[in-house]
Design a protein around this motif. Structure first.
Motif, short mmCIF file in Angstrom:
data_model
loop_
_atom_site.label_atom_id
_atom_site.label_comp_id
_atom_site.label_asym_id
_atom_site.label_seq_id
_atom_site.Cartn_x
_atom_site.Cartn_y
_atom_site.Cartn_z
N THR A 8 0.66 -1.17 0.02
CA THR A 8 -0.01 0.02 -0.04
C THR A 8 0.91 1.39 0.02
O THR A 8 2.10 1.30 0.18
CB THR A 8 -1.02 0.05 0.99
OG1 THR A 8 0.11 0.04 2.57
CG2 THR A 8 -2.13 -1.02 1.38
N VAL A 9 0.26 2.40 -0.23
CA VAL A 9 0.84 3.62 -0.36
C VAL A 9 -0.30 4.18 0.75
O VAL A 9 -1.45 4.41 0.54
CB VAL A 9 0.87 4.44 -1.62
CG1 VAL A 9 1.26 5.77 -1.48
CG2 VAL A 9 1.78 3.72 -2.78
N ALA A 10 0.28 4.85 1.80
CA ALA A 10 -0.45 5.69 2.55
C ALA A 10 -0.04 7.21 2.70
O ALA A 10 1.22 7.49 2.51
CB ALA A 10 -0.29 5.25 4.13
N ALA A 11 -1.11 7.92 2.71
CA ALA A 11 -0.82 9.47 2.77
C ALA A 11 -1.75 10.10 3.70
O ALA A 11 -2.60 9.47 4.09
CB ALA A 11 -1.18 9.89 1.27
N THR A 12 -1.11 11.09 4.18
CA THR A 12 -1.67 11.93 5.55
C THR A 12 -1.39 13.16 5.21
O THR A 12 -0.32 13.72 4.89
CB THR A 12 -1.68 11.22 6.77
OG1 THR A 12 -2.36 11.86 7.76
CG2 THR A 12 0.00 11.50 7.23
N LEU A 13 -2.22 14.13 5.48
CA LEU A 13 -1.87 15.56 5.79
C LEU A 13 -1.52 15.97 7.14
O LEU A 13 -1.94 15.55 8.26
CB LEU A 13 -3.25 16.50 5.53
CG LEU A 13 -3.63 16.16 3.93
CD1 LEU A 13 -5.24 16.94 3.89
CD2 LEU A 13 -2.75 16.96 3.17
N VAL A 14 -0.49 16.68 7.27
CA VAL A 14 0.08 17.01 8.62
C VAL A 14 -0.29 18.56 8.56
O VAL A 14 0.42 19.29 7.84
CB VAL A 14 1.58 16.84 8.71
CG1 VAL A 14 2.16 17.09 10.09
CG2 VAL A 14 1.78 15.26 8.64
N ARG A 15 -1.02 18.99 9.48
CA ARG A 15 -1.17 20.49 9.59
C ARG A 15 -0.77 20.83 11.02
O ARG A 15 -1.27 20.30 12.19
CB ARG A 15 -2.78 20.66 9.85
CG ARG A 15 -3.42 20.35 8.50
CD ARG A 15 -4.87 20.43 8.49
NE ARG A 15 -5.81 20.53 7.21
CZ ARG A 15 -6.79 19.65 6.97
NH1 ARG A 15 -7.06 18.72 7.79
NH2 ARG A 15 -7.04 19.31 5.57
N GLU A 16 0.02 21.78 10.96
CA GLU A 16 0.63 22.40 12.46
C GLU A 16 1.33 21.29 13.17
O GLU A 16 1.06 21.21 14.43
CB GLU A 16 -0.42 23.20 13.17
CG GLU A 16 -0.99 24.36 12.21
CD GLU A 16 -2.08 25.06 12.99
OE1 GLU A 16 -2.19 24.88 14.26
OE2 GLU A 16 -2.88 25.86 12.52
#
Length: 71
Positions: free
Chosen positions: A11-19
């Motif tokens: 799998t390819v996992a992606a997440t947004l990192v905010r602050e």
């Protein structure tokens, strides 16, 4: 805002990192034998994940990519 991507064997996992805080992980199955079609599917899935999060790609300040897949 940072887009963090982890490329794994299955799998390819992606997440947004905010602050400094990571959000929900979005996972897409890898399809190494699909060539250009697999790349297009991955692109579409990542753009779709951004849309689900209500983020325009232009809002990203950077992308971090990690992969420890053996050769």
């Amino acid at each position: 805002m940072l887009l963090a991507i982890d490329v794994g064997n299955t799998t390819v996992a992606a997440t947004l990192v905010r602050e400094g805080t990571p959000g929900r992980a979005h996972r897409v199955p890898t399809r190494p034998d699909d060539g250009a079609a697999g790349t297009a599917a991955l692109r579409d899935a990542l753009l779709g994940a951004l849309a689900v999060e209500g983020v325009d790609p232009g809002e990203l300040e950077g992308i971090a990519l990690a992969s420890v897949v053996p050769p």
